[in-house]
Design an enzyme around this catalytic site. Structure first.
Site, PDB file in Angstrom:
ATOM      1  N   ASP A  81       0.986  -1.221   0.176  1.00 41.32           N
ATOM      2  CA  ASP A  81       0.124  -0.147  -0.113  1.00 41.32           C
ATOM      3  C   ASP A  81       0.849   1.124   0.044  1.00 41.32           C
ATOM      4  O   ASP A  81       1.743   1.373   0.781  1.00 41.32           O
ATOM      5  CB  ASP A  81      -0.988   0.024   1.362  1.00 41.32           C
ATOM      6  CG  ASP A  81      -2.047   0.927   1.393  1.00 41.32           C
ATOM      7  OD1 ASP A  81      -2.469   1.352   0.202  1.00 41.32           O
ATOM      8  OD2 ASP A  81      -2.328   1.574   2.365  1.00 41.32           O
ATOM      9  N   HIS A  82       0.473   2.218  -0.727  1.00 41.86           N
ATOM     10  CA  HIS A  82       1.240   3.501  -0.910  1.00 41.86           C
ATOM     11  C   HIS A  82       2.972   3.377  -0.985  1.00 41.86           C
ATOM     12  O   HIS A  82       3.593   3.748  -0.224  1.00 41.86           O
ATOM     13  CB  HIS A  82       1.010   4.357   0.125  1.00 41.86           C
ATOM     14  CG  HIS A  82      -0.378   4.897   0.151  1.00 41.86           C
ATOM     15  ND1 HIS A  82      -0.820   5.691  -0.814  1.00 41.86           N
ATOM     16  CD2 HIS A  82      -1.725   4.515   0.891  1.00 41.86           C
ATOM     17  CE1 HIS A  82      -2.185   6.019  -0.659  1.00 41.86           C
ATOM     18  NE2 HIS A  82      -2.739   5.121   0.310  1.00 41.86           N
ATOM     19  N   ASP A 103       2.922   4.877  -5.520  1.00 43.64           N
ATOM     20  CA  ASP A 103       2.134   6.011  -5.155  1.00 43.64           C
ATOM     21  C   ASP A 103       3.215   7.346  -5.490  1.00 43.64           C
ATOM     22  O   ASP A 103       3.914   7.844  -4.833  1.00 43.64           O
ATOM     23  CB  ASP A 103       1.693   6.149  -3.847  1.00 43.64           C
ATOM     24  CG  ASP A 103       0.863   7.467  -3.622  1.00 43.64           C
ATOM     25  OD1 ASP A 103       0.668   8.334  -4.544  1.00 43.64           O
ATOM     26  OD2 ASP A 103       0.180   7.694  -2.384  1.00 43.64           O
ATOM     27  N   GLU A 133      -1.633   6.086  -8.622  1.00 44.28           N
ATOM     28  CA  GLU A 133      -2.465   7.192  -8.114  1.00 44.28           C
ATOM     29  C   GLU A 133      -2.425   8.269  -8.808  1.00 44.28           C
ATOM     30  O   GLU A 133      -1.243   8.830  -9.210  1.00 44.28           O
ATOM     31  CB  GLU A 133      -2.401   7.090  -6.661  1.00 44.28           C
ATOM     32  CG  GLU A 133      -3.340   8.356  -5.970  1.00 44.28           C
ATOM     33  CD  GLU A 133      -3.451   8.430  -4.501  1.00 44.28           C
ATOM     34  OE1 GLU A 133      -3.160   7.447  -3.901  1.00 44.28           O
ATOM     35  OE2 GLU A 133      -3.601   9.519  -4.092  1.00 44.28           O
ATOM     36  N   HIS A 177      -7.593   9.916   4.038  1.00 42.30           N
ATOM     37  CA  HIS A 177      -7.098   8.775   4.918  1.00 42.30           C
ATOM     38  C   HIS A 177      -7.679   9.494   6.464  1.00 42.30           C
ATOM     39  O   HIS A 177      -7.483  10.490   6.790  1.00 42.30           O
ATOM     40  CB  HIS A 177      -5.635   8.593   4.980  1.00 42.30           C
ATOM     41  CG  HIS A 177      -5.436   8.096   3.647  1.00 42.30           C
ATOM     42  ND1 HIS A 177      -4.855   8.593   2.456  1.00 42.30           N
ATOM     43  CD2 HIS A 177      -5.717   6.525   3.145  1.00 42.30           C
ATOM     44  CE1 HIS A 177      -4.563   7.739   1.471  1.00 42.30           C
ATOM     45  NE2 HIS A 177      -5.017   6.739   1.965  1.00 42.30           N
ATOM     46  N   ILE A 252      -9.581  -0.100   3.464  1.00 39.61           N
ATOM     47  CA  ILE A 252     -10.092   0.135   4.819  1.00 39.61           C
ATOM     48  C   ILE A 252      -9.070  -0.031   5.580  1.00 39.61           C
ATOM     49  O   ILE A 252      -8.614  -1.402   5.746  1.00 39.61           O
ATOM     50  CB  ILE A 252     -11.630  -0.606   5.216  1.00 39.61           C
ATOM     51  CG1 ILE A 252     -12.634  -0.240   4.028  1.00 39.61           C
ATOM     52  CG2 ILE A 252     -11.775  -0.607   6.456  1.00 39.61           C
ATOM     53  CD1 ILE A 252     -13.669  -0.965   3.960  1.00 39.61           C
ATOM     54  N   ASP A 253      -8.399   1.003   6.564  1.00 42.65           N
ATOM     55  CA  ASP A 253      -7.613   0.687   7.560  1.00 42.65           C
ATOM     56  C   ASP A 253      -8.321   1.448   8.741  1.00 42.65           C
ATOM     57  O   ASP A 253      -8.194   0.528   9.871  1.00 42.65           O
ATOM     58  CB  ASP A 253      -6.319   1.325   7.040  1.00 42.65           C
ATOM     59  CG  ASP A 253      -5.184   1.257   8.110  1.00 42.65           C
ATOM     60  OD1 ASP A 253      -5.314   0.693   9.201  1.00 42.65           O
ATOM     61  OD2 ASP A 253      -4.234   1.652   7.971  1.00 42.65           O
TER      62      ASP A 253
HETATM   63  P1  13P Z   1      -8.900   4.648   5.742  1.00 45.88           P
HETATM   64  O1  13P Z   1      -7.996   5.588   6.629  1.00 45.88           O
HETATM   65  O2  13P Z   1     -10.241   5.426   5.217  1.00 45.88           O
HETATM   66  O3  13P Z   1      -9.209   3.383   6.296  1.00 45.88           O
HETATM   67  O4  13P Z   1      -8.187   4.403   4.469  1.00 45.88           O
HETATM   68  C1  13P Z   1      -7.203   3.411   4.098  1.00 45.88           C
HETATM   69  C2  13P Z   1      -6.444   3.562   2.988  1.00 45.88           C
HETATM   70  O5  13P Z   1      -6.886   4.313   2.142  1.00 45.88           O
HETATM   71  C3  13P Z   1      -5.309   2.823   2.969  1.00 45.88           C
HETATM   72  O6  13P Z   1      -4.405   2.778   1.568  1.00 45.88           O
HETATM   73  O1  G3H Z   2      -3.034   5.094   3.549  1.00 43.81           O
HETATM   74  C1  G3H Z   2      -2.621   4.820   4.743  1.00 43.81           C
HETATM   75  C2  G3H Z   2      -2.845   3.554   5.334  1.00 43.81           C
HETATM   76  O2  G3H Z   2      -4.025   3.780   6.419  1.00 43.81           O
HETATM   77  C3  G3H Z   2      -1.675   2.894   5.955  1.00 43.81           C
HETATM   78  O3  G3H Z   2      -1.548   3.867   7.124  1.00 43.81           O
HETATM   79  O4  G3H Z   2       1.015   4.184   6.813  1.00 43.81           O
HETATM   80  O5  G3H Z   2      -0.092   4.598   9.019  1.00 43.81           O
HETATM   81  O6  G3H Z   2       0.279   2.212   8.157  1.00 43.81           O
HETATM   82  P1  G3H Z   2       0.127   3.525   7.937  1.00 43.81           P
HETATM   83 ZN    ZN Z   3      -4.668   4.943   0.915  1.00 43.05          ZN
END
Ligand code: 13P
Ligand code: G3H
Ligand code: ZN
Length: 314
Positions: A81-82, A103, A133, A177, A252-253
């Site tokens: 992710d990212h 990203d 993205e 986020h 969803i995080d």
């Molecule tokens: P939330 O912060 O809305 O859960 O988004 C998570 C997300 O986009 C991770 O890449």
């Molecule tokens: O987009 C961000 C995600 O919620 C991941 O969060 O970088 O704190 O692990 P994090």
């Molecule tokens: Zn994200």
């Protein structure tokens, strides 16, 4: 079974979205797999750069492989992710990830294209797929801060996808986020999705920042000593509408973090004499599984596992 997001998106496109859940540790891993197996849903495990430094990146990879053995029914993608270019390359070489997100959305368009192209080339050569993205979500994305939304421009999206050969695209349509997404009413720009779908029919889109931040969850956290004020999230009844417009992955995080926070605050409030970490852990794992299963119903991915498995066999 670890599969690519592409294989999952082919089944989901236009019908439902796959839940992409960020996890950081063992308890979340166990709950995540249990919840998806219970609800018969294909899913995406998202590992951020933050997660990869919190729980060592190699530990997370080993956990993914072991989870595939413990839950043989599970069909899932392992996704960075990212990522930046360096973390993407590391994941491409890991032999465990099936998908990475590059990203470079904070860069100028041409620079974003240049970086994304390099990652796509390296990933495709090893059978992985890539999400990129375009546009900026308000707030913090990893260590990059943006003060306002920069909505994705549909014509740029078409150009970007054609130039880079990327497999899916995260679009900025008004989500952000974290737990504080909207000051007043939520406004999501579904018109942007509609326009992108017209230009890129059948191409998988991704919605980041899609936690719902349920008021009752926040109220329970605050009743147990928390101080989360003014939180708000995305109305989950929008998920299937987004899916119809080409959104195949919903991230969803935050909502999972809220479950963790509620369980631990309530546990220690109600059991002040306790200090064994397994006490709240034993409550958290099934609660997280329940949360995942309920989310999958809203995404429309619940109950799709048999069909996905059958399609993968073909
Ligand atoms: P939330 O912060 O809305 O859960 O988004 C998570 C997300 O986009 C991770 O890449
Ligand atoms: O987009 C961000 C995600 O919620 C991941 O969060 O970088 O704190 O692990 P994090
Ligand atoms: Zn994200």
């Amino acid at each position: 079974m670890i599969v690519t997001t592409k294989e999952l998106f082919q089944q989901a496109y236009g019908k439902y979205a796959i839940g992409a859940y960020n996890i950081n540790n063992l308890e979340q891993t166990m709950g995540l797999f249990q919840g998806n197996v219970d609800s018969k849903a294909p899913f995406i495990v998202q590992l951020s750069k933050g997660a990869r430094s919190y729980t060592h990146k190699r530990m997370l990879e080993t956990m993914m492989q072991t989870a595939a053995e413990i839950f043989p029914e599970a069909v899932f993608a392992v996704h960075l992710d990212h990522g930046d270019e360096a973390s993407c390359m590391d994941c491409i070489d890991s032999g465990v990830y099936s998908s990475v997100m590059i990203d470079a959305s904070h860069e100028e368009l041409e620079k974003n294209i240049e970086i994304t192209k390099r990652v796509v080339e390296a990933a495709h050569a090893k059978g992985l797929v890539v999400e990129a993205e375009l546009g900026l979500l308000k707030g913090v994305e990893e260590d990059i801060k943006s003060d306002g939304h920069v909505f994705t421009k549909p014509s740029e999206a078409e150009y970007f996808v054609k130039q880079t050969g990327v497999d899916s695209l995260a679009c900025a349509i008004g989500t952000s986020h974290g737990a504080f997404k909207f000051a007043g009413e939520q406004k999501l720009r579904f018109d942007i999705l509609e326009d992108i779908q017209k230009l890129l029919p059948g191409f998988p889109l991704v919605m980041h920042g899609s936690s719902s931040v349920p008021a009752e969850e926040v109220a329970r956290i605050n009743a147990a000593g928390g101080k989360i004020n003014g939180a708000s999230g995305v109305d989950a009844s929008q998920f299937l509408g987004a899916a119809k417009l080409g959104v195949t992955k919903i991230n969803i995080d935050t909502d999972g973090r809220l479950v963790w926070c509620r369980v631990h605050r309530e546990f220690f409030r109600d059991h002040p004499e306790e200090f064994d970490l397994r006490g709240p852990g034993k409550v958290f794992i099934p609660e997280y599984a329940k949360f995942i299963a309920a989310k999958n119903v809203l995404l429309g991915s619940a109950g799709q596992l048999d069909e996905v498995r059958a399609a993968l066999k073909k």
